[in-house]
Design a protein around this motif. Structure first.
Motif, PDB file in Angstrom:
ATOM      1  N   SER A 172      34.070   6.451 -22.779  1.00  0.00           N
ATOM      2  CA  SER A 172      33.684   6.969 -21.467  1.00  0.00           C
ATOM      3  C   SER A 172      32.201   7.309 -21.362  1.00  0.00           C
ATOM      4  CB  SER A 172      34.523   8.193 -21.114  1.00  0.00           C
ATOM      5  OG  SER A 172      34.296   9.221 -22.058  1.00  0.00           O
ATOM      6  N   TRP A 173      31.511   7.370 -22.483  1.00  0.00           N
ATOM      7  CA  TRP A 173      30.094   7.703 -22.449  1.00  0.00           C
ATOM      8  C   TRP A 173      29.205   6.466 -22.453  1.00  0.00           C
ATOM      9  CZ3 TRP A 173      29.343  12.455 -21.078  1.00  0.00           C
ATOM     10  CH2 TRP A 173      30.280  13.416 -21.406  1.00  0.00           C
ATOM     11  N   HIS A 189      27.390   2.980 -21.374  1.00  0.00           N
ATOM     12  CA  HIS A 189      26.908   2.351 -20.141  1.00  0.00           C
ATOM     13  C   HIS A 189      27.835   1.212 -19.739  1.00  0.00           C
ATOM     14  CE1 HIS A 189      24.200   0.912 -17.105  1.00  0.00           C
ATOM     15  NE2 HIS A 189      24.048  -0.256 -17.722  1.00  0.00           N
ATOM     16  N   THR A 197      30.922   2.447 -18.027  1.00  0.00           N
ATOM     17  CA  THR A 197      30.617   2.976 -16.696  1.00  0.00           C
ATOM     18  C   THR A 197      30.501   1.873 -15.648  1.00  0.00           C
ATOM     19  OG1 THR A 197      29.446   4.819 -17.713  1.00  0.00           O
ATOM     20  CG2 THR A 197      28.990   4.403 -15.395  1.00  0.00           C
TER      21      THR A 197
END
Length: 169
Positions: free
Chosen positions: A142-143, A145, A148
Motif C-alpha cells: 500500500s505504500w 507508487h 497507488t
C-alpha cells in the motif's frame, strides 16, 4: 498492404450494419489504416506497441485517423517505453498494458516500465486497462507508487473500459 480493399469494404459494411456492436481494429501498422478513415462510430482503432522503436509510427498513424476511440495496446511490454514531447498520448483515448501471455520472471515487464506507461496515460487523460498478466509485477504494498497508480482502492488492477470519445468528422 496485402489486404484487399474489397475485404475491408466488406468488413466495414458489417460494422455499419451493426451499430450496437463495438468492433476493435488492432494493427502493428496504423499508417495503413489512414486510407479507411473516417471510421464508423462503433469502431475502436488501435495499434500495438512492444518496443520504443514502434512509438513514433504508432502515434503519427493513430493521430491522423478519424475515429471515436483510438487506443494503444502495450503488450507485451518488452522494454522501457517513453514518449518524446512531439509523440505523447494526447490523441489516445485508451491504453491496454500487458506482459507476455504466459508469465515468466524472465519476460515479465519491470514495474517501472508499467508505472511509466500508466503515468503517461494519466497525464494524457487516457483510460488504463492493465491485463491480469501484470498482476505479479505490481506489488501489493500500500505504500508503493506502483500500488497507488496501478490498482484501484480495493487492490484490483485498474481495468477501465469506458473511454472518452471524440466526434468523428
Amino acid at each position: 498492404h496485402w489486404v484487399k480493399p474489397e475485404w475491408m469494404e466488406s468488413i466495414f459494411g458489417v460494422v455499419r450494419l451493426c451499430p450496437d456492436v463495438t468492433f476493435i481494429f488492432l494493427t502493428k501498422r496504423p499508417l495503413d489504416l489512414l486510407r479507411y478513415s473516417p471510421f464508423p462510430g462503433n469502431a475502436i482503432i488501435g495499434a500495438t506497441v512492444c518496443k520504443q522503436s514502434m512509438v513514433k509510427e504508432t502515434i503519427v498513424g493513430l493521430s491522423g485517423i478519424k475515429a471515436k476511440t483510438r487506443m494503444i495496446s502495450f503488450e507485451p511490454v518488452m522494454e522501457e517505453i517513453h514518449f518524446p514531447v512531439a509523440y505523447d498520448l494526447s490523441e489516445i483515448d485508451w491504453v491496454i498494458i500487458g506482459g507476455w501471455s504466459r508469465y515468466s520472471p524472465k519476460t515479465a515487464p519491470k514495474v517501472e516500465w508499467i508505472t511509466a506507461l500508466v503515468e503517461a496515460a494519466d497525464k494524457a487523460g487516457a483510460k488504463v486497462f492493465l491485463k491480469d498478466n501484470v498482476n505479479k509485477t505490481i506489488p501489493y504494498d500500500s505504500w508503493s507508487h506502483a500500488e497507488t497508480i496501478c490498482r484501484d482502492g480495493t487492490g484490483n488492477l485498474r481495468q477501465e473500459t469506458s473511454c472518452k470519445e471524440r466526434k468523428v468528422a
